[in-house]
Design an enzyme around this catalytic site. Structure first.
Site, short mmCIF file in Angstrom:
data_model
loop_
_atom_site.label_atom_id
_atom_site.label_comp_id
_atom_site.label_asym_id
_atom_site.label_seq_id
_atom_site.Cartn_x
_atom_site.Cartn_y
_atom_site.Cartn_z
N SER A 75 37.13 51.77 37.54
CA SER A 75 37.14 53.17 37.05
C SER A 75 37.49 54.10 38.23
CB SER A 75 36.16 53.20 36.39
OG SER A 75 35.85 52.33 35.28
N GLU A 115 38.96 39.89 35.47
CA GLU A 115 39.65 39.54 34.11
C GLU A 115 40.14 38.38 34.23
OE1 GLU A 115 42.27 42.92 34.09
OE2 GLU A 115 40.63 44.33 33.58
N GLY A 157 37.48 49.33 34.18
CA GLY A 157 38.06 49.68 32.82
C GLY A 157 36.88 50.45 31.73
N LYS A 175 48.22 45.25 35.86
CA LYS A 175 47.94 44.30 34.68
C LYS A 175 49.08 43.88 33.79
CE LYS A 175 43.33 46.25 35.67
NZ LYS A 175 41.77 46.23 35.17
N ASN A 235 46.90 47.87 40.52
CA ASN A 235 46.99 46.89 39.80
C ASN A 235 47.49 47.25 38.26
OD1 ASN A 235 46.72 44.19 38.29
ND2 ASN A 235 44.53 44.37 38.64
N HIS A 295 40.16 38.22 40.27
CA HIS A 295 39.93 39.53 39.70
C HIS A 295 39.07 38.87 38.44
CE1 HIS A 295 40.68 42.82 36.96
NE2 HIS A 295 40.84 43.54 38.17
N GLU A 315 34.36 45.06 43.36
CA GLU A 315 34.60 45.61 42.33
C GLU A 315 33.36 45.16 41.25
OE1 GLU A 315 38.99 46.46 41.32
OE2 GLU A 315 38.60 44.41 40.73
P1 PGA Z 1 40.53 50.20 36.36
O1 PGA Z 1 40.69 48.69 37.02
O2 PGA Z 1 40.71 51.06 37.55
O3 PGA Z 1 41.30 50.30 35.13
O4 PGA Z 1 39.00 50.16 36.20
C1 PGA Z 1 40.56 48.54 38.13
C2 PGA Z 1 40.91 46.79 38.66
O5 PGA Z 1 40.91 46.01 37.62
O6 PGA Z 1 40.82 46.36 39.78
#
Ligand code: PGA
Length: 250
Positions: free
Chosen positions: A212, A97, A173, A11, A9, A95, A167
């Site tokens: 992460s 976010e 993040g 983003k 992803n 997601h 997740e």
């Molecule tokens: P990240 O993001 O690996 O940067 O923690 C994972 C995600 O947003 O699915």
């Protein structure tokens, strides 16, 4: 060797130049990955560009989001019809976010999930608990509640594949993540729930982990028997590291 699904992803990151470079790096491992499937989710505006760059390589594409509407006066949005039109097969739904910055709740997520499914594309559904819920041992309960509420009206017959990314919100993040053994337990629990509740989805269910994932923890996480893949954000943007990461399982 089990089959592994890696979703990267990207983003809100990238330019044509960096995408070109990144794909060049990804290419180094692609033909060696018989049991590994890679799906890239670039920013919507670069989906078509990325598609051109991955021609003839075994990578698929996902959108990071879609609108609830198929067309009309919805400024700034992109519809499932448009994604279909340019040949996209997967869409990330739910997601965290999008929940945090765009107020998406289970009701919206359910609608988007079904919209993708009804249009014969494949949703990649993100679920997971926040830190308080994790600390209070509520992860299993929260994950099952989310799955129940999102799948309640889904036309199960139309499901080509049920891809769920577990997740934990607190690990996205942040460089914090549950122990691989904890991830295994949760993924196993989710899978057995789905197997029990929806027998027809037995051979179609993929449970990933996301949050992460990096070059140091990837192997420990992926080798857990019920982790069928990973959803990787930040660590997928560094081509060299990403390639080294995948090489650990070749
Ligand atoms: P990240 O993001 O690996 O940067 O923690 C994972 C995600 O947003 O699915």
């Amino acid at each position: 060797m089990k089959k592994i699904l890696i979703v990267t992803n990207w983003k809100l990151n990238g330019t044509k130049k960096t995408i070109k470079k990144l794909i060049k790096k990804y290419k180094k491992i692609i033909n060696k990955t018989k049991n590994i499937k890679i799906i890239i989710a670039p920013p919507l505006i670069y989906l078509d560009y990325t598609k051109k760059k991955i021609k003839k390589i075994n990578i698929e594409l996902a959108a990071q989001n879609i609108d609830l509407h198929l067309s009309g006066a919805y400024t700034g949005e992109t519809s499932i019809k448009m994604l279909k039109d340019i040949g996209i097969k997967y869409v990330i739904i739910g997601h965290s976010e999008r929940k945090i910055y765009h107020n998406e709740n289970n009701n919206i997520i359910e609608k988007k999930f079904n919209l993708v499914n009804d249009n014969r594309l494949i949703p990649i559904l993100c679920i997971g608990e926040n830190y308080t819920e994790y600390k209070n041992n509520q992860t299993k309960k929260i994950c099952i509640q989310q799955i129940k509420s999102i799948l309640k009206n889904t036309k199960k017959k139309l499901i080509k594949k049920l891809i769920i990314a577990y997740e934990p919100i607190w690990s996205i993040g942040t460089n914090k993540y549950p122990k691989p053994k904890e991830i295994q337990k949760i993924n196993k629990y989710i899978k057995s729930y789905i197997y029990k509740k929806y027998k027809e989805l037995h051979n179609k269910t993929i449970i990933q982990y996301g949050g992460s994932v990096n070059i140091n923890n990837f192997y420990e996480i992926i080798k857990q028997p019920n982790v069928d893949g990973t959803l990787i954000g930040n660590a997928s943007l560094n081509g060299k590291n990403f390639v080294s990461m995948i090489k650990q399982i070749l």
